[in-house]
Enzyme design. Structure first.
Site, PDB file in Angstrom:
ATOM      1  N   LYS A 185       2.198   0.277   6.631  1.00  0.00           N
ATOM      2  CA  LYS A 185       0.929  -0.095   6.184  1.00  0.00           C
ATOM      3  C   LYS A 185       0.679  -0.901   4.870  1.00  0.00           C
ATOM      4  O   LYS A 185      -0.353  -1.501   4.681  1.00  0.00           O
ATOM      5  CB  LYS A 185       0.623   1.556   6.051  1.00  0.00           C
ATOM      6  CG  LYS A 185       0.343   2.425   7.297  1.00  0.00           C
ATOM      7  CD  LYS A 185      -0.782   1.667   8.397  1.00  0.00           C
ATOM      8  CE  LYS A 185      -0.495   0.834   9.395  1.00  0.00           C
ATOM      9  NZ  LYS A 185      -1.383   0.190  10.426  1.00  0.00           N
ATOM     10  N   SER A 226      -4.937  -0.647   7.784  1.00  0.00           N
ATOM     11  CA  SER A 226      -4.003  -0.088   7.345  1.00  0.00           C
ATOM     12  C   SER A 226      -3.923   1.170   6.988  1.00  0.00           C
ATOM     13  O   SER A 226      -4.594   2.135   8.142  1.00  0.00           O
ATOM     14  CB  SER A 226      -3.859  -0.860   5.718  1.00  0.00           C
ATOM     15  OG  SER A 226      -2.913  -0.262   5.029  1.00  0.00           O
ATOM     16  N   TYR A 274       6.727   4.044   8.457  1.00  0.00           N
ATOM     17  CA  TYR A 274       5.288   3.975   8.615  1.00  0.00           C
ATOM     18  C   TYR A 274       4.546   3.422   7.398  1.00  0.00           C
ATOM     19  O   TYR A 274       3.749   2.668   7.504  1.00  0.00           O
ATOM     20  CB  TYR A 274       4.882   5.402   9.028  1.00  0.00           C
ATOM     21  CG  TYR A 274       3.146   5.328   9.106  1.00  0.00           C
ATOM     22  CD1 TYR A 274       2.547   4.598  10.403  1.00  0.00           C
ATOM     23  CD2 TYR A 274       2.599   5.929   8.013  1.00  0.00           C
ATOM     24  CE1 TYR A 274       1.180   4.606  10.408  1.00  0.00           C
ATOM     25  CE2 TYR A 274       1.025   5.924   8.262  1.00  0.00           C
ATOM     26  CZ  TYR A 274       0.341   5.328   9.312  1.00  0.00           C
ATOM     27  OH  TYR A 274      -0.919   5.253   9.538  1.00  0.00           O
TER      28      TYR A 274
END
Length: 312
Positions: free
Chosen positions: A202, A169, A198
């Site tokens: 994550k 992550s 993005y």
């Protein structure tokens, strides 16, 4: 600890107490590293081979993968095996898993390491998902799901009764959340920016890893997510060049540093006891964003992911 404090703590880590030299002998271990042809993935592959693991380097581009394989072999005299995998195409993910299972019956560690960042808004996966979410989360979830039989066998026949799934992550997850309307192309997605996608992906990595830990922890699967640190890799290729030049000077570490935390999770004795944890640089247990640990959100995301791959 607040989000900003957590972010700073992860961005400025103390010296690592874990090193590549601490990795135990991995003879007999079968391991996959996605995105293993460059950056953190390549450093991870090299370290695993150095300690006698059988490593499948999973990547989309065979030419680039072969260059990485040859370079590592030139350095240490040991060779990784290429596994063709395009995480942005669910049919490729399925084919990769099938090919691996033709070669191996057991998998001991799966490093869900590959990913993309800040890609142009118009870029989508083959099946029409946002490229960042589709690659970083959906592709890895489907790959993991398909490989579960080999992971369960890997756990069954391991001395400690465990197999490991290590999902990369980022500290960026601290600023993310899930907007299900943006996962596929459409009006909802058009309201968001590429940076949002993005951070969302994550955050999704942490939610997925936690749900995998809940569902399979009692079956021998150890699932963790982690922030590898701010690392100088090709991940930043879509960011402004001036920003990247400054970042390289001020706060980006070499890829070998980025591999440390996931190597700790995937190979150390301590790593076998980290199910459901979020790890931070270098080889430390951290605290994820509280909402990423919500079991109801985990169930919701898991069901959505399963629905997407049901008919692949």
């Amino acid at each position: 600890m607040g989000i900003i404090q957590s972010f700073i703590s992860e961005a400025i880590p103390p010296e690592s107490e874990f090193s590549v030299e601490d990795i135990p002998d991995l003879t007999g271990k079968v391991i996959i590293v996605t995105g293993g042809n460059a950056g953190i993935g390549k450093s991870t592959v090299k370290a695993l081979l150095t300690h006698n693991a059988k490593v499948y380097l999973a990547a989309r581009n065979e030419e680039k993968a072969q260059l990485a394989i040859d370079d590592i072999e030139c350095q240490i005299g040991k060779k990784a095996l290429f596994l063709r995998l395009n995480l942005a195409d669910l049919l490729s993910v399925k084919a990769a898993a099938q090919e691996f299972m033709r070669q191996e019956s057991r998998l001991h560690v799966l490093f869900n390491n590959g990913g993309v960042m800040a890609t142009p808004h118009e870029q989508l996966t083959t099946q029409g998902y946002d490229l960042q979410f589709g690659t970083n989360v959906l592709g890895h979830m489907y790959f993991t799901q398909l490989l579960l039989p080999t992971l369960l066998l890997g756990a069954k026949f391991s001395p400690d009764g465990k197999a490991r799934v290590v999902t990369t992550s980022s500290s960026g997850h601290l600023f993310g959340f899930l907007d299900f309307s943006t996962f596929k192309d459409g009006p909802g997605r058009n309201r968001r920016s590429t940076s949002f996608f993005y951070l969302q992906s994550k955050f999704g990595n942490v939610v997925f890893a936690n749900e995998l830990a809940r569902r399979y922890g009692d079956k021998g699967i150890v699932s963790v997510s982690l922030n590898p640190g701010n690392i100088d890799t090709g991940l930043y290729q879509h960011l402004p060049k001036l920003f990247l030049a400054i970042a390289k000077i001020l706060w980006l570490y070499a890829p070998d540093h980025g591999a440390l935390t996931q190597l700790w999770a995937g190979t150390s004795a301590e790593g076998g006891n980290l199910n459901g944890k979020y790890l931070i640089p270098w080889a430390r247990i951290g605290k994820p964003k509280t909402s990423s640990t919500d079991p109801e959100l985990g169930k919701q995301l898991w069901k959505w992911l399963e629905d997407q791959v049901e008919n692949i």
